[in-house]
Design a protein around this motif. Structure first.
Motif, short mmCIF file in Angstrom:
data_model
loop_
_atom_site.label_atom_id
_atom_site.label_comp_id
_atom_site.label_asym_id
_atom_site.label_seq_id
_atom_site.Cartn_x
_atom_site.Cartn_y
_atom_site.Cartn_z
N UNK A 74 -37.52 -24.85 38.88
CA UNK A 74 -36.12 -24.86 39.31
C UNK A 74 -35.45 -26.18 38.92
N UNK A 75 -36.16 -27.30 39.10
CA UNK A 75 -35.59 -28.60 38.72
C UNK A 75 -35.35 -28.68 37.22
N UNK A 76 -36.27 -28.16 36.43
CA UNK A 76 -36.10 -28.17 34.98
C UNK A 76 -34.91 -27.32 34.56
N UNK A 77 -34.74 -26.17 35.22
CA UNK A 77 -33.60 -25.31 34.91
C UNK A 77 -32.29 -26.01 35.27
N UNK A 134 -27.24 -28.84 33.53
CA UNK A 134 -26.41 -30.05 33.55
C UNK A 134 -26.23 -30.60 32.13
N UNK A 135 -27.28 -30.52 31.31
CA UNK A 135 -27.17 -31.01 29.94
C UNK A 135 -26.18 -30.18 29.14
N UNK A 136 -26.23 -28.87 29.33
CA UNK A 136 -25.29 -27.99 28.62
C UNK A 136 -23.86 -28.26 29.07
N UNK A 137 -23.67 -28.43 30.38
CA UNK A 137 -22.33 -28.70 30.92
C UNK A 137 -21.79 -30.03 30.42
N UNK A 187 -20.68 -29.71 26.85
CA UNK A 187 -19.41 -29.00 26.75
C UNK A 187 -18.23 -29.92 27.09
N UNK A 188 -18.39 -30.76 28.09
CA UNK A 188 -17.32 -31.68 28.48
C UNK A 188 -17.11 -32.78 27.45
N UNK A 189 -18.14 -33.09 26.70
CA UNK A 189 -18.01 -34.18 25.72
C UNK A 189 -17.05 -33.84 24.59
N UNK A 190 -16.78 -32.52 24.38
CA UNK A 190 -15.87 -32.11 23.32
C UNK A 190 -14.40 -32.29 23.73
N UNK A 191 -14.14 -32.46 25.01
CA UNK A 191 -12.77 -32.63 25.48
C UNK A 191 -12.35 -34.09 25.36
N UNK A 192 -11.14 -34.32 24.86
CA UNK A 192 -10.64 -35.69 24.68
C UNK A 192 -10.23 -36.26 26.03
N UNK A 193 -10.58 -37.52 26.33
CA UNK A 193 -10.20 -38.11 27.62
C UNK A 193 -8.70 -38.34 27.73
#
Length: 298
Positions: free
Chosen positions: A253-256, A261-264, A267-273
């Motif tokens: 469960x912790x690994x999942x 969180x890594x995928x999320x 995804x957020x890193x593609x958005x400009x601040x």
């Protein structure tokens, strides 16, 4: 028991004093439990007996090795293993031998199938090659465990109960244990104990051992190593308690969670601040096209 048999099983209803004495003896009777072998002991015995090349003792020791595999991995009693026939032993696609057991046991049996690990497949193949070919329409002599015939250089005669029952004593003698504390039931107790120590579930243990009630299984589970260690740790002061190891389920469960969180985060890193783009929200009183519900915002 012998007295009951000799006297024709009298009705104890008419012998209240005898019934009271027998009940008193039964309530205080403690069964003697045969000692158990560890997984390493079982493997060492199988390999030792199967590697004997002496023409006189080799065939019999090899039969001991096959007997141990059938008893241990099937959690079988001595009388049960003698019911296995040649047709019940088949090689599956995974390279393991499957043993199908659909015979009457101490009580009604729905039947079950168990496998022998692939590391012992070559031993069973070698044993099957030593078996005498079965005559068509033969109703007797179908037992899988057979004795070695010196003249015929093959296995013909069915193995007996005394031989199977004595295998545990031979194994204990080889390992340097006291043979008098081991019996044919040691293999069944060893398998159940080792499964409980490995953390098997109560349901899985009960199904494999074909026990009708949970009482016997709970006895193995209660005395298993994980529960003993847990009780010992919890009884210690907190300052001396070792950190408990997380279970496989918790680790999964912790690994999942970390993966999500890594995928999320990716995804957020593609958005400009500095992106001032605002989400288009429906105006007050505007109705959505799909649902037609009016949305109000404070």
């Amino acid at each position: 028991n012998y007295w009951m048999i000799e006297n024709g099983h009298p009705d104890l209803k008419y012998k209240p004093l005898l019934h009271k004495v027998l009940k008193f003896k039964t309530d205080r009777w403690v069964a003697k439990k045969a000692n158990v072998f560890s997984p390493e002991d079982v493997h060492n015995c199988v390999m030792h007996f199967s590697k004997d090349t002496n023409p006189k003792t080799g065939p019999k020791n090899f039969q001991r090795a096959i007997t141990i595999l059938l008893l241990y991995y099937g959690l079988l009693r001595v009388d049960d293993v003698l019911k296995i026939q040649v047709k019940d032993v088949k090689l599956n696609k995974e390279g393991k031998f499957e043993i199908s057991f659909f015979y009457q046991r101490k009580r009604f049996n729905n039947g079950f199938t168990y496998t022998i690990p692939a590391i012992y497949t070559h031993l069973i193949i070698r044993y099957i090659k030593e078996l005498n070919p079965i005559v068509p329409n033969q109703k007797k002599n179908l037992r899988f465990l057979k004795n070695w015939n010196v003249r015929g250089k093959t296995r013909i005669q069915n193995a007996g109960r005394n031989f199977v029952d004595h295998v545990a004593k031979d194994a204990a003698e080889y390992l340097g244990y006291d043979p008098s504390t081991y019996s044919g039931h040691s293999w069944r107790r060893s398998a159940a104990t080792n499964l409980a120590d490995a953390g098997v579930t109560l349901t899985n243990l009960k199904r494999h051992g074909q026990w009708k009630s949970d009482t016997v299984c709970e006895g193995y589970m209660a005395n298993s190593k994980p529960l003993r260690d847990e009780r010992e740790t919890l009884l210690l002061p907190k300052a001396h308690q070792a950190p408990t190891e997380k279970s496989k389920e918790v680790k999964a469960i912790e690994a999942m969670g970390k993966a999500l969180l890594a995928v999320f985060a990716k995804h957020l890193s593609h958005l400009s601040p500095h992106d001032d783009t605002k989400m288009d929200l429906p105006e007050k009183g505007e109705k959505e096209e799909e649902t037609g519900d009016e949305i109000e915002y404070e």
